[in-house]
Design a protein around this motif. Structure first.
Motif, PDB file in Angstrom:
ATOM      1  N   ARG A 251       0.846  -1.178   0.000  1.00 36.87           N
ATOM      2  CA  ARG A 251       0.000   0.000   0.000  1.00 36.87           C
ATOM      3  C   ARG A 251       0.889   1.237   0.000  1.00 36.87           C
ATOM      4  NH1 ARG A 251      -4.580  -0.864  -1.862  1.00 36.87           N
ATOM      5  NH2 ARG A 251      -5.356   1.073  -0.953  1.00 36.87           N
ATOM      6  N   THR A 252       0.477   2.256  -0.752  1.00 34.44           N
ATOM      7  CA  THR A 252       1.184   3.526  -0.767  1.00 34.44           C
ATOM      8  C   THR A 252       0.153   4.636  -0.568  1.00 34.44           C
ATOM      9  OG1 THR A 252       2.781   4.879  -2.011  1.00 34.44           O
ATOM     10  CG2 THR A 252       1.051   3.791  -3.289  1.00 34.44           C
ATOM     11  N   TYR A 253       0.546   5.734   0.050  1.00 41.16           N
ATOM     12  CA  TYR A 253      -0.397   6.756   0.522  1.00 41.16           C
ATOM     13  C   TYR A 253      -0.089   8.104  -0.110  1.00 41.16           C
ATOM     14  CZ  TYR A 253      -1.664   3.072   3.644  1.00 41.16           C
ATOM     15  OH  TYR A 253      -2.103   1.852   4.123  1.00 41.16           O
ATOM     16  N   VAL A 254      -1.135   8.880  -0.341  1.00 42.59           N
ATOM     17  CA  VAL A 254      -1.003  10.159  -1.035  1.00 42.59           C
ATOM     18  C   VAL A 254      -1.823  11.225  -0.308  1.00 42.59           C
ATOM     19  CG1 VAL A 254      -1.173  11.357  -3.240  1.00 42.59           C
ATOM     20  CG2 VAL A 254      -0.859   8.868  -3.209  1.00 42.59           C
ATOM     21  N   VAL A 255      -1.246  12.408  -0.184  1.00 44.90           N
ATOM     22  CA  VAL A 255      -1.945  13.569   0.364  1.00 44.90           C
ATOM     23  C   VAL A 255      -1.876  14.687  -0.665  1.00 44.90           C
ATOM     24  CG1 VAL A 255      -1.997  15.303   2.203  1.00 44.90           C
ATOM     25  CG2 VAL A 255      -1.435  12.929   2.748  1.00 44.90           C
ATOM     26  N   GLY A 256      -3.016  15.329  -0.930  1.00 45.68           N
ATOM     27  CA  GLY A 256      -3.068  16.472  -1.830  1.00 45.68           C
ATOM     28  C   GLY A 256      -3.399  17.728  -1.048  1.00 45.68           C
ATOM     29  N   LEU A 257      -2.495  18.704  -1.051  1.00 46.79           N
ATOM     30  CA  LEU A 257      -2.677  19.946  -0.300  1.00 46.79           C
ATOM     31  C   LEU A 257      -2.764  21.135  -1.247  1.00 46.79           C
ATOM     32  CD1 LEU A 257      -0.206  18.133   1.273  1.00 46.79           C
ATOM     33  CD2 LEU A 257      -0.858  19.757   3.064  1.00 46.79           C
ATOM     34  N   HIS A 289      -6.027  27.660  -7.173  1.00 50.18           N
ATOM     35  CA  HIS A 289      -4.850  27.101  -6.503  1.00 50.18           C
ATOM     36  C   HIS A 289      -4.439  25.804  -7.199  1.00 50.18           C
ATOM     37  CE1 HIS A 289      -8.409  25.360  -4.384  1.00 50.18           C
ATOM     38  NE2 HIS A 289      -7.742  24.234  -4.602  1.00 50.18           N
ATOM     39  N   ASP A 290      -3.219  25.382  -6.933  1.00 52.44           N
ATOM     40  CA  ASP A 290      -2.729  24.077  -7.361  1.00 52.44           C
ATOM     41  C   ASP A 290      -2.927  23.076  -6.236  1.00 52.44           C
ATOM     42  OD1 ASP A 290      -1.805  25.003  -9.858  1.00 52.44           O
ATOM     43  OD2 ASP A 290       0.123  25.619  -9.004  1.00 52.44           O
ATOM     44  N   ILE A 291      -2.811  21.807  -6.590  1.00 51.23           N
ATOM     45  CA  ILE A 291      -2.795  20.737  -5.601  1.00 51.23           C
ATOM     46  C   ILE A 291      -1.390  20.141  -5.588  1.00 51.23           C
ATOM     47  CG2 ILE A 291      -3.716  18.490  -4.904  1.00 51.23           C
ATOM     48  CD1 ILE A 291      -5.740  20.723  -4.589  1.00 51.23           C
ATOM     49  N   GLN A 324       4.213  26.894   2.168  1.00 52.22           N
ATOM     50  CA  GLN A 324       3.032  27.496   1.551  1.00 52.22           C
ATOM     51  C   GLN A 324       1.857  26.522   1.476  1.00 52.22           C
ATOM     52  OE1 GLN A 324       5.861  26.311   0.072  1.00 52.22           O
ATOM     53  NE2 GLN A 324       5.927  27.217  -1.988  1.00 52.22           N
ATOM     54  N   ALA A 325       2.058  25.257   1.876  1.00 51.35           N
ATOM     55  CA  ALA A 325       0.983  24.268   1.807  1.00 51.35           C
ATOM     56  C   ALA A 325      -0.173  24.671   2.715  1.00 51.35           C
ATOM     57  CB  ALA A 325       1.507  22.898   2.202  1.00 51.35           C
ATOM     58  N   GLY A 326      -1.379  24.625   2.165  1.00 48.20           N
ATOM     59  CA  GLY A 326      -2.568  25.008   2.914  1.00 48.20           C
ATOM     60  C   GLY A 326      -3.429  23.812   3.282  1.00 48.20           C
ATOM     61  N   ARG A 327      -4.714  23.931   2.988  1.00 49.51           N
ATOM     62  CA  ARG A 327      -5.695  22.910   3.395  1.00 49.51           C
ATOM     63  C   ARG A 327      -5.411  21.572   2.722  1.00 49.51           C
ATOM     64  NH1 ARG A 327     -10.789  20.898   1.592  1.00 49.51           N
ATOM     65  NH2 ARG A 327     -10.429  21.932  -0.413  1.00 49.51           N
TER      66      ARG A 327
END
Length: 529
Positions: A251-257, A289-291, A324-327
């Motif tokens: 399993r590999t995990y991803v977060v998009g901010l 915004h970008d992700i 600069q990473a936000g939500r």
């Protein structure tokens, strides 16, 4: 109804693309090529075959892109093992073959997107590999030299430009790429159908049998007879043992901010840390915004029942390096199949006649390896030679990475000892809403999920592949096999092979107890209460 995804999480790709569902197979069908699996491997294979005038049918138990393609980060980037490893283990000539096959795969995706007018955000950009001292440091000078000898356009640079932190020395790989995988698949599907190909969703393949002249794929909606069959199911279900001793699921995990649009360079980025991280940008239409897409924190499938902490670890690393990473906009996970020697398995299935083919062992380079596999398999179906046939041959013996291979097999065998242990909880009353647990009932184990309304969903914990006991995955609300990476939903339906059939249903009595069992069932231990 068949599921439309293989987990509970939602990727940025699922959230920003419309992939129309296809109906199930209406009955028996005769074609030149039957492709099982409607991800990038299957649809690229089908497209290439249809483009050459062959009749094609694609079947998928879920739907287009509902497996691992919708859960990738969609890098088209150098191999996970890097060129220094490939040259050391396979030799300089084979390293050059790998580099050439990667370049051809990227070129093919670019040309298909252009020729078929697929608006999939395909973008050429540079990729960078960096290695901080004391954190998985790697000899970047050696990697640069090996990649250059393989014919890759590379440069050793003092640092990655435009980032808010100092990477130190890095290798720049020019002309890599990224794209939106589900928009690409939607366009591929339409192109296949324009050429007369047929695509069917909600159609689970149970068995492949036949001879060198014809193979028959048995499904829950009829049979497909074909001159060639391609197993593009991420891992093959028709082979119970051989291929599954050559690779392991992770399993590999991803977060998009969210990050301000234009605040970071458009590059691909990998490090060599432990854990390692990989980074890219996505720019959804209509947003200001970008992700920032960051992945990593891998672990063997079924070996972490509550992996949500891995999202937290990725987020923490991202905020330390990208202030600069936000939500957090997205959290999702996917699965990669790690081959024992570092290269994918692409070509003829060693357990069948010469007209059954495999595309598996993606090793974190699924978009690239699957495209290479589609080209290679299409050449074999057409009777053409392919320069990488022997290199990627699924029947090759694992002469490299034997120590890791033996260790993996020992860990797998040890998992069968779980049948002698107790359950995760003593009774179903201990299972909270939205959670699952394995409970023991005499000689058997039962996998029980409690839904938000308090209802119980019970299935046998015995994986239908080779009989390991499944584990709960709270992040994706699935039952995952720790031995060979099969996955099942809360009703026991197969989400990921190699399991060929669903988990057996178990009817619970009022209060959560199992039905009485015949004394012939054997000694009784603690009952499910």
């Amino acid at each position: 109804m068949a599921a439309t995804t293989n987990g509970a999480s939602v990727s940025v790709w699922m959230d920003t693309a419309q992939v129309p569902a296809r109906p199930p197979l209406p009955g028996d069908l005769d074609v030149d090529v039957c492709v099982i699996g409607a991800g990038i491997a299957g649809l690229t294979t089908a497209y290439l075959a249809a483009r050459e005038g062959r009749s094609v049918a694609v079947i998928d138990a879920l739907g287009i892109g509902a497996g691992e393609t919708g859960r990738t980060t969609a890098h088209l980037f150098p191999p996970d093992e890097w060129y220094a490893f490939i040259e050391d283990k396979f030799g300089q000539a084979n390293a050059r073959l790998v580099a050439e096959s990667y370049a051809r795969a990227i070129d093919l995706v670019e040309s298909i997107a252009a020729q078929e007018h697929i608006a999939c955000e395909f973008e050429r950009l540079d990729g960078y590999l960096y290695a901080l001292p004391g954190n998985g440091f790697r000899d970047l000078e050696k990697e640069h030299a090996c990649a250059a000898r393989a014919g890759v356009p590379v440069e050793l640079v003092a640092g990655v430009p435009g980032l808010p932190f100092d990477t130190g020395p890095a290798v720049r790989y020019a002309g890599q790429a990224q794209f939106h995988p589900l928009k690409y698949l939607a366009g591929l599907a339409a192109a296949i159908e324009r050429r007369g190909g047929k695509i069917f969703g909600g159609t689970h393949a149970h068995r492949v049998r036949g001879d060198a002249q014809q193979q028959t794929v048995s499904t829950d909606h009829g049979e497909v007879r074909a001159r060639a069959v391609v197993l593009a199911t991420h891992t093959p279900f028709n082979d119970r043992v051989v291929m599954h001793t050559k690779q392991a699921g992770y399993r590999t995990y991803v977060v998009g901010l969210e990050v301000p649009r234009g605040s970071l360079p458009r590059i691909l980025l990998w490090d060599t840390g432990d854990p390692y991280y990989y980074v890219r940008l996505e720019s959804p239409e209509g947003l200001g915004h970008d992700i920032l897409v960051v992945g990593g924190a891998d672990h063997k499938t079924g070996h972490d029942d509550h992996p949500e902490h891995r999202y937290d670890e990725i987020e923490r690393w991202t905020r330390e390096h990208f202030p600069q990473a936000g939500r957090v906009a997205y959290r999702w996970s996917g699965e990669v199949m790690e081959p024992s020697d570092g290269l994918p398995y692409l070509g003829r299935n060693p357990m069948d006649d010469e007209n059954v083919y495999l595309i598996t062992g993606d090793s974190g380079n699924g978009m690239t390896h699957c495209t290479i596999g589609a080209m290679l398999v299409n050449d074999l179906i057409a009777g053409r030679d392919h320069p990488c046939y022997a290199l990627y041959d699924p029947s090759r013996k694992p002469v490299h990475g034997l120590a890791d291979f033996a260790s993996e097999q020992a860990k797998t065998m040890a998992r069968y000892g779980e049948w002698l242990t107790g359950g995760d909880v003593d009774s179903v009353q201990e299972i909270a809403a939205g959670e699952g647990a394995v409970v023991r009932d005499g000689l058997r184990k039962i996998a029980v999920y409690r839904d938000a309304q308090g209802g119980l969903h019970a299935v046998s914990a015995k994986c239908t592949h080779l009989g390991c006991a499944v584990h709960w995955n709270s992040a994706e609300r699935s039952w995952d096999c720790p031995c060979h990476a099969s996955r099942f939903d809360i009703e026991g339906n197969v989400l990921h092979g190699p399991a060929p059939e669903p988990l057996e249903k178990v009817e619970l009595q009022e209060g959560g107890a199992p039905p009485p069992r015949s004394p012939r069932a054997g000694m009784r231990g603690r009952n499910v209460r």
